[in-house]
Design an enzyme around this catalytic site. Structure first.
Site, PDB file in Angstrom:
ATOM      1  CE  LYS A  44      -3.127  -3.195   0.471  1.00  0.00           C
ATOM      2  NZ  LYS A  44      -4.268  -3.566  -0.314  1.00  0.00           N
TER       3      LYS A  44
HETATM    4  C1  LIG Z   1      -5.224  -4.605   0.477  1.00  0.00           C
HETATM    5  C2  LIG Z   1      -6.647  -4.343   0.495  1.00  0.00           C
HETATM    6  C3  LIG Z   1      -7.447  -4.694   1.597  1.00  0.00           C
HETATM    7  C4  LIG Z   1      -6.932  -5.502   2.739  1.00  0.00           C
HETATM    8  O1  LIG Z   1      -5.899  -4.893   3.434  1.00  0.00           O
HETATM    9  P1  LIG Z   1      -5.055  -5.728   4.506  1.00  0.00           P
HETATM   10  O2  LIG Z   1      -4.420  -4.648   5.327  1.00  0.00           O
HETATM   11  O3  LIG Z   1      -4.068  -6.544   3.740  1.00  0.00           O
HETATM   12  O4  LIG Z   1      -5.983  -6.570   5.294  1.00  0.00           O
HETATM   13  C5  LIG Z   1      -8.787  -4.335   1.597  1.00  0.00           C
HETATM   14  N1  LIG Z   1      -9.335  -3.692   0.542  1.00  0.00           N
HETATM   15  C6  LIG Z   1      -8.612  -3.368  -0.550  1.00  0.00           C
HETATM   16  C7  LIG Z   1      -9.283  -2.626  -1.662  1.00  0.00           C
HETATM   17  C8  LIG Z   1      -7.252  -3.693  -0.612  1.00  0.00           C
HETATM   18  O5  LIG Z   1      -6.549  -3.371  -1.698  1.00  0.00           O
END
Ligand SMILES: *Cc1c(COP(=O)(O)O)cnc(C)c1O
Length: 429
Positions: free
Chosen positions: A204
């Site tokens: 992210k």
């Molecule tokens: C990565 C992601 C998640 C989940 O995030 P985590 O922190 O890995 O649990 C949820 N929604 C979207 C759109 C994502 O890209």
């Protein structure tokens, strides 16, 4: 004149691959190391007490609230956790349906199932975000919330999402996992609906490896979220000056102090990360629009507000997109199809509604209007995902890397005669 493509034995545009497709993870430095060391040295890795509590998570929550201009921020262990906590704060559970876009990461829909509710999927449009015109199709009395996902650094049409939500009195969760810092008409995504959720996983915009956050302006939703994430406890009564009144069984989705420490330092780098990505994205966009007039770049509802972590291109056919991906990778430019080219409900465990529970609970609820997933359900998503290719943008790319991407796209576009393939006769085109 056409250059020989690497896939046909020509010289690749790059001899080495681009830097890894990560954002905040690429700008780790002494700051993160030192801040984590402070927590470890203090022997206080738990956020609520310790021999020498540093208050890192609390400080991070404060920084985030200040920047996003939102009343409450709750650090949690992941965005999956944040989604579950948000759904539970809203009182969503068994017998409820939740609207989720067909084009999102598994976790958005998985969290709904974990909250004992069932996702119903809406189609997407050219922006790769939720097609607001498709919301009516899935709407019925059993739908109790909408999760609007801001996909790949670009906002949903929030005015229209909110108008629909108000019409049916539905709460809106914004999933900002991929788009931290993204704005819609000048407001931060995640602060427009009732609750926003964020991810600090490795892929992210900013990262502590894992981590997440829940944000809201509602004291009631905040208290319910805080309780659910901490085994039913509410420890910050004084700090938040709200009257604790809820009592229910919760879980443990707490953020630890090491994560908080890293996130404080990552947070200070948010502007640097985003402005670098915006610069590279803009350079690529402008050059390709000039050199390849027929090219179709993903449109945006609010270009100014995009965080530009991915460069998305639409192709005329699935075959064109597949050849483009192969040829780009041969040029040593990492390129891929989003989510393997398929909407979330086509993954077999969703398609067949398989869970670990008896009778595939919660899908076994006797809904008045049964929830069935099938091929053809969201035709635009099924079609467009097969024709969309992504080129990740990283904040540590150099101007030379950016030029290599442009060179490779132009070379491959011309090499594959992509400008000559005619576009499908769709209302989207
Ligand atoms: C990565 C992601 C998640 C989940 O995030 P985590 O922190 O890995 O649990 C949820 N929604 C979207 C759109 C994502 O890209």
């Amino acid at each position: 004149m056409k250059e020989q493509m690497a896939i046909n034995g020509g010289e690749p545009v790059r001899s080495k691959p681009l830097p890894p497709m990560l954002r905040g993870a690429m700008v780790y430095g002494e700051e993160e190391t030192e801040h984590v060391a402070k927590v470890v040295t203090a022997g206080s890795p738990f956020r609520y007490y310790g021999p020498n509590l540093q208050g890192a998570v609390e400080e991070f929550e404060r920084l985030m609230a200040e920047r996003l201009n939102v009343s409450y921020v709750l650090g949690v262990s992941s965005c999956t956790a944040a989604l579950i906590v948000a759904l539970k704060a809203l009182g969503i559970g068994y017998g409820d349906k939740v609207i989720v876009p067909a084009n999102t990461f598994t976790a958005t829909a998985g969290a709904v199932v974990c909250a004992n509710a069932v996702p119903v999927f809406v189609d997407m449009d050219d922006t790769l975000n939720m097609d607001v015109d498709d919301l009516e199709r899935v709407m019925d009395d059993e739908v109790k919330a909408i999760i609007a996902v801001h996909i790949n650094g670009s906002a949903c049409d929030m005015d229209r999402v909110m108008a629909f939500a108000r019409k049916y009195d539905l709460p809106v969760i914004e999933d900002v996992a991929q788009s931290l810092g993204c704005t819609y008409k000048g407001r931060y995504c995640g602060t427009i609906g009732d609750i926003g959720v964020y991810s600090f996983q490795m892929q992210k915009i900013l990262t502590a490896g894992e981590g997440g956050a829940v944000v809201t302006n509602s004291p009631e939703l905040f208290e319910r979220a805080a309780r659910y994430h901490d085994q039913g406890n509410f420890r910050d009564k004084g700090k938040h000056q709200i009257t604790p009144k809820f009592s229910f069984i919760g879980q443990n989705y707490r953020m630890n102090e090491m994560t908080g420490a890293v996130m404080i330092e990552q947070w200070k780098k948010l502007d640097t990360v985003i402005s670098a990505m915006r610069k590279h994205h803009q350079t690529i966009r402008e050059a390709l629009n000039t050199q390849l007039p027929g090219i179709r770049i993903r449109p945006s509802i609010d270009l100014q507000g995009d965080v530009d972590c991915v460069f998305a291109l639409q192709h005329a056919t699935k075959a064109a997109a597949d050849s483009f991906v192969k040829a780009m990778n041969a040029e040593n430019i990492f390129c891929f199809k989003m989510y393997g080219g398929e909407p979330i409900y086509m993954q077999s465990f969703f398609l067949h509604q398989r869970t670990t529970d008896k009778d595939n609970f919660p899908f076994n609820y006797p809904f008045q209007k049964p929830v069935i997933y099938s091929k053809g359900m969201c035709p635009h998503a099924e079609d467009l995902l097969q024709r969309t290719t992504l080129l990740p943008v990283s904040p540590v790319m150099t101007d030379e890397d950016t030029q290599d991407i442009i060179k490779a796209v132009v070379k491959v576009y011309k090499g594959l005669n992509l400008e000559e393939i005619s576009w499908p006769n769709s209302s989207l085109a």
